[in-house]
Design a protein around this motif. Structure first.
Motif, PDB file in Angstrom:
ATOM      1  N   LEU A  22       0.825  -1.201   0.000  1.00 45.77           N
ATOM      2  CA  LEU A  22       0.000   0.000   0.000  1.00 45.77           C
ATOM      3  C   LEU A  22       0.860   1.253   0.000  1.00 45.77           C
ATOM      4  O   LEU A  22       0.553   2.235  -0.686  1.00 45.77           O
ATOM      5  N   LEU A  23       1.935   1.218   0.772  1.00 44.60           N
ATOM      6  CA  LEU A  23       2.841   2.361   0.801  1.00 44.60           C
ATOM      7  C   LEU A  23       3.463   2.613  -0.568  1.00 44.60           C
ATOM      8  O   LEU A  23       3.606   3.759  -1.002  1.00 44.60           O
ATOM      9  N   GLY A  24       3.814   1.540  -1.274  1.00 42.95           N
ATOM     10  CA  GLY A  24       4.367   1.704  -2.616  1.00 42.95           C
ATOM     11  C   GLY A  24       3.359   2.325  -3.571  1.00 42.95           C
ATOM     12  O   GLY A  24       3.712   3.184  -4.401  1.00 42.95           O
ATOM     13  N   ILE A  25       2.094   1.905  -3.469  1.00 40.79           N
ATOM     14  CA  ILE A  25       1.066   2.505  -4.336  1.00 40.79           C
ATOM     15  C   ILE A  25       0.908   3.989  -4.023  1.00 40.79           C
ATOM     16  O   ILE A  25       0.772   4.828  -4.928  1.00 40.79           O
ATOM     17  N   LEU A  26       0.919   4.321  -2.743  1.00 41.42           N
ATOM     18  CA  LEU A  26       0.797   5.723  -2.368  1.00 41.42           C
ATOM     19  C   LEU A  26       1.951   6.560  -2.907  1.00 41.42           C
ATOM     20  O   LEU A  26       1.748   7.660  -3.410  1.00 41.42           O
ATOM     21  N   LEU A  27       3.155   6.028  -2.798  1.00 40.64           N
ATOM     22  CA  LEU A  27       4.307   6.771  -3.317  1.00 40.64           C
ATOM     23  C   LEU A  27       4.213   6.951  -4.826  1.00 40.64           C
ATOM     24  O   LEU A  27       4.627   7.980  -5.372  1.00 40.64           O
ATOM     25  N   ARG A  28       3.676   5.943  -5.507  1.00 43.53           N
ATOM     26  CA  ARG A  28       3.468   6.087  -6.960  1.00 43.53           C
ATOM     27  C   ARG A  28       2.460   7.192  -7.248  1.00 43.53           C
ATOM     28  O   ARG A  28       2.616   7.963  -8.205  1.00 43.53           O
ATOM     29  N   MET A  29       1.444   7.300  -6.408  1.00 44.13           N
ATOM     30  CA  MET A  29       0.448   8.348  -6.598  1.00 44.13           C
ATOM     31  C   MET A  29       1.032   9.728  -6.279  1.00 44.13           C
ATOM     32  O   MET A  29       0.692  10.719  -6.929  1.00 44.13           O
ATOM     33  N   ILE A  30       1.890   9.770  -5.272  1.00 46.42           N
ATOM     34  CA  ILE A  30       2.491  11.061  -4.911  1.00 46.42           C
ATOM     35  C   ILE A  30       3.457  11.534  -5.994  1.00 46.42           C
ATOM     36  O   ILE A  30       3.420  12.688  -6.422  1.00 46.42           O
ATOM     37  N   TRP A  31       4.318  10.636  -6.457  1.00 41.19           N
ATOM     38  CA  TRP A  31       5.328  11.007  -7.454  1.00 41.19           C
ATOM     39  C   TRP A  31       4.840  10.675  -8.860  1.00 41.19           C
ATOM     40  O   TRP A  31       5.556  10.123  -9.677  1.00 41.19           O
ATOM     41  N   ARG A  32       3.621  11.073  -9.130  1.00 38.91           N
ATOM     42  CA  ARG A  32       3.022  10.829 -10.447  1.00 38.91           C
ATOM     43  C   ARG A  32       3.623  11.786 -11.477  1.00 38.91           C
ATOM     44  O   ARG A  32       4.107  12.876 -11.116  1.00 38.91           O
ATOM     45  N   PRO A  33       3.561  11.438 -12.770  1.00 35.85           N
ATOM     46  CA  PRO A  33       4.145  12.315 -13.802  1.00 35.85           C
ATOM     47  C   PRO A  33       3.443  13.656 -13.911  1.00 35.85           C
ATOM     48  O   PRO A  33       4.058  14.647 -14.287  1.00 35.85           O
ATOM     49  N   THR A  34       2.134  13.697 -13.602  1.00 40.12           N
ATOM     50  CA  THR A  34       1.378  14.942 -13.773  1.00 40.12           C
ATOM     51  C   THR A  34       1.304  15.752 -12.496  1.00 40.12           C
ATOM     52  O   THR A  34       0.453  16.615 -12.360  1.00 40.12           O
ATOM     53  N   VAL A  73       5.152   8.077   5.081  1.00 40.53           N
ATOM     54  CA  VAL A  73       6.117   7.167   5.706  1.00 40.53           C
ATOM     55  C   VAL A  73       6.032   7.258   7.222  1.00 40.53           C
ATOM     56  O   VAL A  73       6.126   6.240   7.936  1.00 40.53           O
ATOM     57  N   THR A  74       5.845   8.474   7.752  1.00 40.95           N
ATOM     58  CA  THR A  74       5.729   8.638   9.202  1.00 40.95           C
ATOM     59  C   THR A  74       4.512   7.892   9.737  1.00 40.95           C
ATOM     60  O   THR A  74       4.583   7.236  10.794  1.00 40.95           O
ATOM     61  N   ILE A  75       3.411   7.957   9.031  1.00 43.55           N
ATOM     62  CA  ILE A  75       2.208   7.245   9.477  1.00 43.55           C
ATOM     63  C   ILE A  75       2.438   5.737   9.429  1.00 43.55           C
ATOM     64  O   ILE A  75       2.037   5.005  10.350  1.00 43.55           O
ATOM     65  N   TRP A  76       3.083   5.261   8.378  1.00 43.93           N
ATOM     66  CA  TRP A  76       3.350   3.818   8.281  1.00 43.93           C
ATOM     67  C   TRP A  76       4.275   3.370   9.420  1.00 43.93           C
ATOM     68  O   TRP A  76       4.064   2.325  10.039  1.00 43.93           O
ATOM     69  N   ILE A  77       5.297   4.163   9.725  1.00 46.35           N
ATOM     70  CA  ILE A  77       6.200   3.819  10.826  1.00 46.35           C
ATOM     71  C   ILE A  77       5.459   3.845  12.160  1.00 46.35           C
ATOM     72  O   ILE A  77       5.668   2.975  13.028  1.00 46.35           O
ATOM     73  N   ALA A  78       4.592   4.843  12.353  1.00 44.66           N
ATOM     74  CA  ALA A  78       3.812   4.902  13.585  1.00 44.66           C
ATOM     75  C   ALA A  78       2.935   3.667  13.740  1.00 44.66           C
ATOM     76  O   ALA A  78       2.718   3.175  14.859  1.00 44.66           O
ATOM     77  N   TRP A  79       2.428   3.151  12.626  1.00 50.34           N
ATOM     78  CA  TRP A  79       1.638   1.917  12.685  1.00 50.34           C
ATOM     79  C   TRP A  79       2.520   0.729  13.089  1.00 50.34           C
ATOM     80  O   TRP A  79       2.166  -0.080  13.936  1.00 50.34           O
ATOM     81  N   VAL A  80       3.677   0.641  12.465  1.00 58.21           N
ATOM     82  CA  VAL A  80       4.556  -0.503  12.717  1.00 58.21           C
ATOM     83  C   VAL A  80       5.026  -0.529  14.165  1.00 58.21           C
ATOM     84  O   VAL A  80       5.062  -1.584  14.804  1.00 58.21           O
ATOM     85  N   ILE A  81       5.381   0.631  14.706  1.00 51.92           N
ATOM     86  CA  ILE A  81       5.893   0.652  16.078  1.00 51.92           C
ATOM     87  C   ILE A  81       4.769   0.766  17.101  1.00 51.92           C
ATOM     88  O   ILE A  81       5.037   0.919  18.293  1.00 51.92           O
ATOM     89  N   SER A  82       3.534   0.717  16.636  1.00 47.58           N
ATOM     90  CA  SER A  82       2.368   0.757  17.520  1.00 47.58           C
ATOM     91  C   SER A  82       2.312   2.059  18.305  1.00 47.58           C
ATOM     92  O   SER A  82       2.358   2.080  19.536  1.00 47.58           O
ATOM     93  N   ALA A  83       2.205   3.176  17.550  1.00 51.79           N
ATOM     94  CA  ALA A  83       2.008   4.501  18.146  1.00 51.79           C
ATOM     95  C   ALA A  83       0.711   5.087  17.605  1.00 51.79           C
ATOM     96  O   ALA A  83       0.719   5.963  16.731  1.00 51.79           O
ATOM     97  N   PRO A  84      -0.435   4.602  18.068  1.00 49.66           N
ATOM     98  CA  PRO A  84      -1.716   4.979  17.453  1.00 49.66           C
ATOM     99  C   PRO A  84      -2.073   6.446  17.629  1.00 49.66           C
ATOM    100  O   PRO A  84      -2.705   7.032  16.747  1.00 49.66           O
TER     101      PRO A  84
END
Length: 705
Positions: A282-294, A310-321
């Motif tokens: 999901l993070l990869g898809i989001l980055l593709r959407m962010i760095w889109r050609p247009t 990325v900060t939100i994904w890291i907060a999820w991984v380290i369990s910082a809700p």
């Protein structure tokens, strides 16, 4: 993340609350940088899906942290220790993933015992086939209606809105037909219990994916820009529909897969590792959407959105809700409000405006109501979501009488007051702008339109163009002052001293700025007396020009040669308005004493007929040119006076034409213009030339001396 008390229904409610959320780190970032974050945020909030039943060897995650030290360093140390234990547990579970998958596969085979692959395939084929058949039948029945909808002309804004939402209804009906056919087939057949749960889960994923496609066609409409809700080009619309659908599809099928693995008895930490791996997708898809050609040319917005995701994904991984949800709700609310505003403004824009006319602001009251209503709902939903994810007991807080409780309640009331004030201001401004637009002449000048308007209607429109801008400023100041005072009062601020202080300051300012007060009051009386309007030509003392606009204190006059005079109302004095009703212009012509006055009258009548025969001149003349006879008998000429009545501002052109035609007509009829002459006569025997030369010499001699 705490998994205690988790319910799938609550997770879906959270996901629904984030449907319009997208991440943008700063205001300059694109509003769609992270629209796909919706599903990820819901997955993050829910954490890995746990089994409904007991799971063997599934460690229980602590719900609270035992903190012995009350100091800040102790709290930080405990949190770091918790994060370390959490990550070490996830790492330790990675080597056991293949074994966990094999065990889950074995349990699935045991659950399907007695049902061969052919039987299972047949059940699935019938299940899917009935849904597809029902959808195809509905599509065939509504083919003509959809075709008419795609090409229907938009005469009014409601026509466009009806067409857009009719298209959405058709797409949703397709999904419902597929769901009805599939569910009907599902209920009509006998399924193994385990296979039933698998089918229901993936059916829900398919329906979520299909609903996403329908909403994508509603918002982006890549095949028909006329039905597009959000303003963008075709390439961008196709990009966003494709990648948003990919994101939601990845999330939905990943969520169902983890749920099924949990039900098959897979270890909690193993499924949590798998959830984090799917989160990377999901993070990869989001980055593709962010760095889109247009995307935007400046990379600041993209970098900020990337850091936020990325900060939100890291907060999820380290369990910082708490950190995760604060970032989600804060950024998501700002983006959702902006997206909703753009969508409403685009839908309610005037029908004659093209898709490129983004600057054209709708003047519909309904546009303001929908926009501000949606904004209020988004703010309320964000507050509710924040309270829900932070597990705040509002009943307990409301029962307490503490300064913090009073401040929170007052802040909520202040937000409501500001929202209502904003709605009232937007409604008033929209109504005033609509009236101003209706009073504007076509093409900015409106010669063709003004010819069919009555004089009273033209006066009414001119007066509205003069008074409405002032009314708009006054309304804004009054609403802003009242709203701010009421909000401060709800926050517990004593506004009585503020009002008293404002009164004292007002008196002091009044004494110190008498000229300013005089200007403002004089301007109010000028407007009440209807002394001038925007577009009229006035003369006041040494100032003259066309009224271009005014403020509370001064008026702007555009001189006919170009300069602009900004004159305070207190300095205007008596005003000559040269643009009201009609103008009588008088012309005096001097003829010699031997002129036939009857012939002069005939010539003037002939000139008048020629002028009135010219349509371009006749439309500006109210009464034609006529002779008033002899006005005076001077030393060298008979003064003959002519006059005509014209519309204000037209007399200058008519006068120039009259001068030209009078000169030509008098020359053609032998009428001579009189002008002063000097006759010099000498004595007997002395030539006139010699006398003149002597007189010149006498004049030049003192000058030389």
């Amino acid at each position: 993340m705490n998994q205690a008390g988790f319910q799938p229904e609550r997770m879906w409610l959270r996901a629904k609350g984030c449907v319009l959320t997208a991440v943008r780190g700063v205001r300059t970032a694109s509003m769609w940088h992270a629209i796909g974050m919706i599903g990820l945020l819901a997955l993050l909030a829910a954490g890995p899906v746990r089994a409904e039943g007991p799971v063997a060897a599934a460690p229980t995650e602590p719900t609270t942290l035992a903190v012995e030290e009350a100091s800040l360093s102790g709290l930080l140390e405990a949190r770091v220790q918790f994060w370390g234990d959490h990550l070490r547990g996830l790492t330790a579970a990675l080597p056991g993933l293949p074994a966990e998958f094999m065990a889950a596969g074995g349990r699935l085979q045991e659950g399907l015992a007695g049902h061969g692959p052919g039987e299972v395939a047949l059940l699935l084929a019938v299940f899917v086939g009935l849904g597809v058949a029902a959808e195809m039948l509905f599509g065939w029945a509504t083919k003509g209606y959809r075709s008419r909808l795609q090409s229907a002309p938009f005469v009014t804004v409601p026509d466009r809105i009806r067409a857009v939402f009719s298209g959405l209804s058709l797409d949703l009906a397709h999904v419902l037909c597929f769901a009805a056919g599939s569910v009907g087939g599902f209920l009509a057949m006998t399924w193994p219990p385990l296979l039933r749960r698998v089918v229901v889960g993936y059916l829900a994923a398919v329906l979520v994916f299909r609903l996403t496609l329908a909403l994508g066609r509603f918002l982006f409409a890549p095949d028909n820009a006329r039905l597009r809700v959000l303003p963008m080009d075709d390439a961008a619309a196709s990009f966003w529909q494709k990648w948003c659908a990919a994101f939601v599809g990845w999330f939905a099928f990943g969520y169902v897969t983890i749920e099924i693995l949990r039900q098959l008895g897979m270890n909690f930490l193993a499924t949590q590792d798998l959830a984090y791996v799917l989160g990377l997708g999901l993070l990869g898809i989001l980055l593709r959407m962010i760095w889109r050609p247009t995307g935007p040319a400046h990379p600041t917005g993209r970098i900020a959105a990337t850091v936020l995701v990325v900060t939100i994904w890291i907060a999820w991984v380290i369990s910082a809700p708490i950190l995760m949800w604060v970032l989600i709700i804060g950024a998501g609310l700002a983006v959702a409000i902006r997206v909703t505003h753009r969508a409403v403004m685009h839908l309610f824009r005037p029908v004659e405006a093209t898709d490129q006319d983004a600057h054209v602001r709708p003047v519909s009251v309904w546009a303001v109501i929908v926009d501000r209503g949606a904004r209020a709902l988004l703010i309320v939903a964000a507050i509710w979501l924040l309270i829900s994810v932070l597990n705040v007991d509002m009943n307990a807080i409301a029962g307490q009488d503490t300064p913090l409780t009073r401040f929170l309640i007052g802040a909520a009331h202040a937000v409501v007051i500001l929202l209502i004030a904003d709605l009232l201001w937007q409604l008033a401004r929209t109504a005033i702008d609509r009236q101003l637009r209706e009073t504007q002449p076509a093409g900015g000048h409106g010669e063709e339109v003004d010819t069919v308007l009555s004089v009273e209607e033209m006066r009414r429109r001119s007066r509205l163009r003069t008074l409405l801008p002032i009314l708009r400023i006054v309304l804004f100041v009054v609403l802003a002052a009242i709203a701010i005072l009421m909000a401060l009062s709800e926050l517990g601020v004593q506004i009585a001293p503020l009002i008293a202080g404002a009164g004292v300051v007002g008196v002091a300012v009044g004494f110190g700025s008498q000229t300013l007060v005089k200007d403002i009051i004089s301007g109010m009386f000028y407007l009440l007396d209807d002394a001038f309007r925007v577009g009229e030509y006035i003369v006041s003392g040494n100032y003259r020009g066309t009224v271009e606009g005014f403020s509370l204190r001064s008026i702007r006059l555009r001189h006919h040669r170009g300069p602009i005079f900004t004159v305070p109302f207190g300095m205007l004095g008596a005003i000559q308005n040269l643009s009201r009703d009609w103008v009588i212009d008088k012309i005096t012509v001097g003829v010699t004493y031997d002129t036939n006055l009857d012939l002069v009258k005939k010539v003037v009548k002939q000139v008048s007929r020629e002028i009135m025969a010219d349509p371009a001149l006749a439309k500006g003349i109210i009464q034609p040119l006529k002779s008033q006879g002899v006005a005076a008998m001077g030393d060298f000429a008979i003064q003959v006076r002519l006059k005509f009545m014209a519309k204000p501002g037209e007399q200058f052109v008519v006068r120039r034409v009259i001068y030209d035609k009078i000169k030509k007509a008098f020359d053609a009829n032998g009428i001579k213009f009189a002008f002063p002459t000097v006759t010099v006569a000498g004595g007997e025997g002395m030539p006139s030339a010699a006398v003149a030369q002597q007189a010149v010499a006498m004049i030049q001699k003192p000058a030389a001396e």
